[in-house]
Design a protein around this motif. Structure first.
Motif, PDB file in Angstrom:
ATOM      1  N   ASP A   1       0.967  -1.192   0.315  1.00  0.00           N
ATOM      2  CA  ASP A   1       0.130   0.311  -0.107  1.00  0.00           C
ATOM      3  C   ASP A   1       0.640   1.345   0.019  1.00  0.00           C
ATOM      4  OD1 ASP A   1      -2.126  -0.890   0.113  1.00  0.00           O
ATOM      5  OD2 ASP A   1      -2.600  -1.908   2.234  1.00  0.00           O
ATOM      6  N   ILE A   2       2.013   1.752   0.396  1.00  0.00           N
ATOM      7  CA  ILE A   2       3.168   2.376   1.190  1.00  0.00           C
ATOM      8  C   ILE A   2       3.937   2.595  -0.878  1.00  0.00           C
ATOM      9  CG2 ILE A   2       5.371   3.203   1.761  1.00  0.00           C
ATOM     10  CD1 ILE A   2       4.264   1.464   4.295  1.00  0.00           C
TER      11      ILE A   2
ATOM     12  N   LYS B   1       2.103   1.680  -3.307  1.00  0.00           N
ATOM     13  CA  LYS B   1       1.098   2.143  -4.771  1.00  0.00           C
ATOM     14  C   LYS B   1       0.533   3.890  -4.190  1.00  0.00           C
ATOM     15  CE  LYS B   1      -3.579   1.526  -6.744  1.00  0.00           C
ATOM     16  NZ  LYS B   1      -4.720   0.538  -5.949  1.00  0.00           N
ATOM     17  N   GLU B   2       0.503   4.275  -2.799  1.00  0.00           N
ATOM     18  CA  GLU B   2       0.860   5.168  -2.889  1.00  0.00           C
ATOM     19  C   GLU B   2       2.168   5.809  -3.182  1.00  0.00           C
ATOM     20  OE1 GLU B   2      -0.345   6.364   1.545  1.00  0.00           O
ATOM     21  OE2 GLU B   2      -0.093   8.432   1.548  1.00  0.00           O
ATOM     22  N   ARG B   3       3.561   6.044  -3.045  1.00  0.00           N
ATOM     23  CA  ARG B   3       4.343   6.549  -3.380  1.00  0.00           C
ATOM     24  C   ARG B   3       4.506   6.743  -5.049  1.00  0.00           C
ATOM     25  NH1 ARG B   3       8.848   3.314  -1.236  1.00  0.00           N
ATOM     26  NH2 ARG B   3      10.278   5.226  -2.327  1.00  0.00           N
TER      27      ARG B   3
ATOM     28  N   GLN C   1       1.400   6.436  -7.052  1.00  0.00           N
ATOM     29  CA  GLN C   1       0.957   7.639  -7.844  1.00  0.00           C
ATOM     30  C   GLN C   1       1.079   8.717  -7.817  1.00  0.00           C
ATOM     31  OE1 GLN C   1      -2.627   5.130  -5.121  1.00  0.00           O
ATOM     32  NE2 GLN C   1      -3.861   4.567  -6.956  1.00  0.00           N
ATOM     33  N   LEU C   2       1.897   8.986  -6.447  1.00  0.00           N
ATOM     34  CA  LEU C   2       2.541  10.411  -6.063  1.00  0.00           C
ATOM     35  C   LEU C   2       3.600  10.575  -6.925  1.00  0.00           C
ATOM     36  CD1 LEU C   2       2.784  10.284  -2.264  1.00  0.00           C
ATOM     37  CD2 LEU C   2       1.741  12.671  -3.937  1.00  0.00           C
TER      38      LEU C   2
ATOM     39  N   SER D   1       1.535  20.454  -3.511  1.00  0.00           N
ATOM     40  CA  SER D   1       0.360  19.102  -3.911  1.00  0.00           C
ATOM     41  C   SER D   1      -0.341  19.714  -5.274  1.00  0.00           C
ATOM     42  CB  SER D   1      -1.074  18.634  -2.957  1.00  0.00           C
ATOM     43  OG  SER D   1      -1.488  20.319  -2.770  1.00  0.00           O
TER      44      SER D   1
ATOM     45  N   CYS E   1      -3.368  15.672  -5.459  1.00  0.00           N
ATOM     46  CA  CYS E   1      -2.602  14.284  -4.552  1.00  0.00           C
ATOM     47  C   CYS E   1      -2.950  14.635  -3.408  1.00  0.00           C
ATOM     48  CB  CYS E   1      -1.146  14.154  -5.443  1.00  0.00           C
ATOM     49  SG  CYS E   1      -0.856  15.629  -5.949  1.00  0.00           S
TER      50      CYS E   1
ATOM     51  N   ASP F   1      -3.454  -3.367  -7.940  1.00  0.00           N
ATOM     52  CA  ASP F   1      -2.766  -2.094  -7.869  1.00  0.00           C
ATOM     53  C   ASP F   1      -1.979  -1.743  -9.372  1.00  0.00           C
ATOM     54  OD1 ASP F   1      -3.648  -1.847  -5.253  1.00  0.00           O
ATOM     55  OD2 ASP F   1      -1.593  -3.395  -4.913  1.00  0.00           O
TER      56      ASP F   1
ATOM     57  N   ASP G   1      -4.170  -0.701 -12.007  1.00  0.00           N
ATOM     58  CA  ASP G   1      -4.585   0.679 -10.978  1.00  0.00           C
ATOM     59  C   ASP G   1      -3.937   1.801 -12.006  1.00  0.00           C
ATOM     60  OD1 ASP G   1      -6.775   0.088 -10.630  1.00  0.00           O
ATOM     61  OD2 ASP G   1      -6.256   0.684  -7.980  1.00  0.00           O
ATOM     62  N   ILE G   2      -2.719   1.644 -11.210  1.00  0.00           N
ATOM     63  CA  ILE G   2      -0.930   2.647 -11.541  1.00  0.00           C
ATOM     64  C   ILE G   2      -0.708   3.455 -13.076  1.00  0.00           C
ATOM     65  CG2 ILE G   2       1.341   2.996 -10.635  1.00  0.00           C
ATOM     66  CD1 ILE G   2       0.749   1.168  -8.429  1.00  0.00           C
TER      67      ILE G   2
END
Lengths: 103, 266
Positions: A16-17, A19-21, A23-24, A69, A103, B189, B192-193
């Motif tokens: 999850d980390i 993915k978040e990174r 996406q940013l 952001s 974001c 995932d 998605d990305i």
């Protein structure tokens, strides 16, 4: 002790980390296109501004600026004088336009 | 209608060459006429992965420079007489070829082959530009890792800018056990990305390393999970609708224990 165990076992999944990174990172990089793209944007902006102002087109700069952001398009165009036919005041033009990004 | 497909990734080491070799072999197994082009001039690898390194006489640069005819440079596979390799030059660099020459080369190969697959070098420089020049389709290979996905996204953007949109995604070396633990990005995932269509998922398979040591393709082995995944992808390339194969593998003792005490992630 309990909070330690809680911390140990309830850490967010590393994926999850990741993915978040990602996406940013990608949100930023997707609005960093090629220099030729920015050249085209710059040429068009200069064309429009040229209707109203005498500018130093050779010294004009257009680039993306990454803020916390959001991503902004910054154009820095040295102004020489106002064209007689145009209305408005003479000033250094700092032209900011937000592009879409959340974001 | 012949298809020219470039296999690309941006990042090195994610399995472009292995993917090219296996998809090419799998397509040949489906009775398609296939030629694989190694576009990594100066760092050729597709020849060793296919086990054809001792059969090379001429290479891509020799063809482009007119030292030999295209036919003479094509190396026939050990097992399939409908599978050929056009090797990269090892002693030249990427500037020895330009995009126009690559396009002309692909055009010529269209007359004799159903599938022309191009193994693209890592990076986004001249070698990449050469490799995509003659291709109308692209397969993006990535592993479920941050660096590989970031580079894949860059490549997708560059392909779009070059008017070669709609690339298809192969997720390589997925480890189902790590996905189950939440320690690896899962298929959803990654899609998605990157937001492109999925062509297939290849599970991590130790046998691929052992087979590559021998210069053999995984698709020839019935017991290789990666081989099965590549065969499925080849079928999808030919237009067949093949569902994703189940990826779950044997759970390790640790996973079972964690799940038993409620610590597993779902």
């Amino acid at each position: 002790m309990f909070s330690f165990l809680k911390k140990l076992f309830h850490r967010p999944a590393s994926k999850d980390i990741a993915k978040e990174r990602l996406q940013l990172i990608l949100a930023r990089e997707r609005v960093s296109p090629s220099p030729s793209f920015l050249e085209r944007v710059k040429d068009d902006i200069i064309q429009v501004v040229n209707h109203y102002l005498e500018i130093d087109a050779a010294a004009a700069q257009v680039r993306f600026v990454h803020q916390e952001s959001m991503v902004a398009l910054m154009a820095r165009i040295p102004v020489l004088s106002v064209k007689p036919a145009a209305l408005g005041k003479k000033e250094e033009s700092g032209h900011g336009e937000e592009s879409q990004l959340d974001c | 209608m012949p298809q020219v497909i470039v296999v690309t990734s941006g990042k090195g080491g994610v399995g472009k060459t292995t993917t090219t070799a296996n998809l090419g072999t799998a397509l040949a197994m489906l009775n398609q006429h296939v030629v694989l082009i190694d576009a990594d001039i100066g760092l050729r690898n597709l020849d060793v992965v296919l086990g054809l390194e001792n059969r090379i006489v001429y290479d891509l640069v020799d063809v482009v420079e007119g030292y030999c005819r295209l036919r003479q440079a094509l190396v026939r596979d050990k097992q399939f007489d409908n599978l050929y390799l056009l090797p990269a030059a090892q002693t030249k660099d990427k500037t020895a070829v330009n995009p126009e020459q690559m396009t002309a080369l692909c055009q010529e190969l269209r007359q004799d082959f159903d599938y022309i697959m191009i193994d693209c070098p890592a990076g986004i420089e001249q070698g990449f530009k050469n490799a995509i020049a003659g291709a109308e389709k692209a397969i993006i290979v990535t592993t479920p890792e941050v660096a590989a996905i970031r580079d894949a996204d860059r490549i997708i953007g560059l392909l779009e800018a070059e008017g070669r949109g709609d690339p298809k995604l192969v997720i390589n070396r997925l480890r189902p056990n790590m996905v189950r633990r939440g320690d690896m990005l899962d298929i959803i995932d990654v899609i998605d990305i990157l937001a492109i269509d999925l062509l297939g998922v290849v599970p991590e398979d130790e046998r691929v390393v052992a087979l590559t040591n021998r210069g053999e393709a995984a698709v020839l082995q019935n017991n290789s999970r990666a081989g099965k995944a590549y065969r499925n992808i080849a079928l999808r390339i030919t237009g067949e609708n093949v569902p994703l194969m189940p990826l779950a593998e044997e759970e390790g003792l640790w996973d079972r224990l964690r799940r038993a005490v409620g610590l597993g992630r779902h």
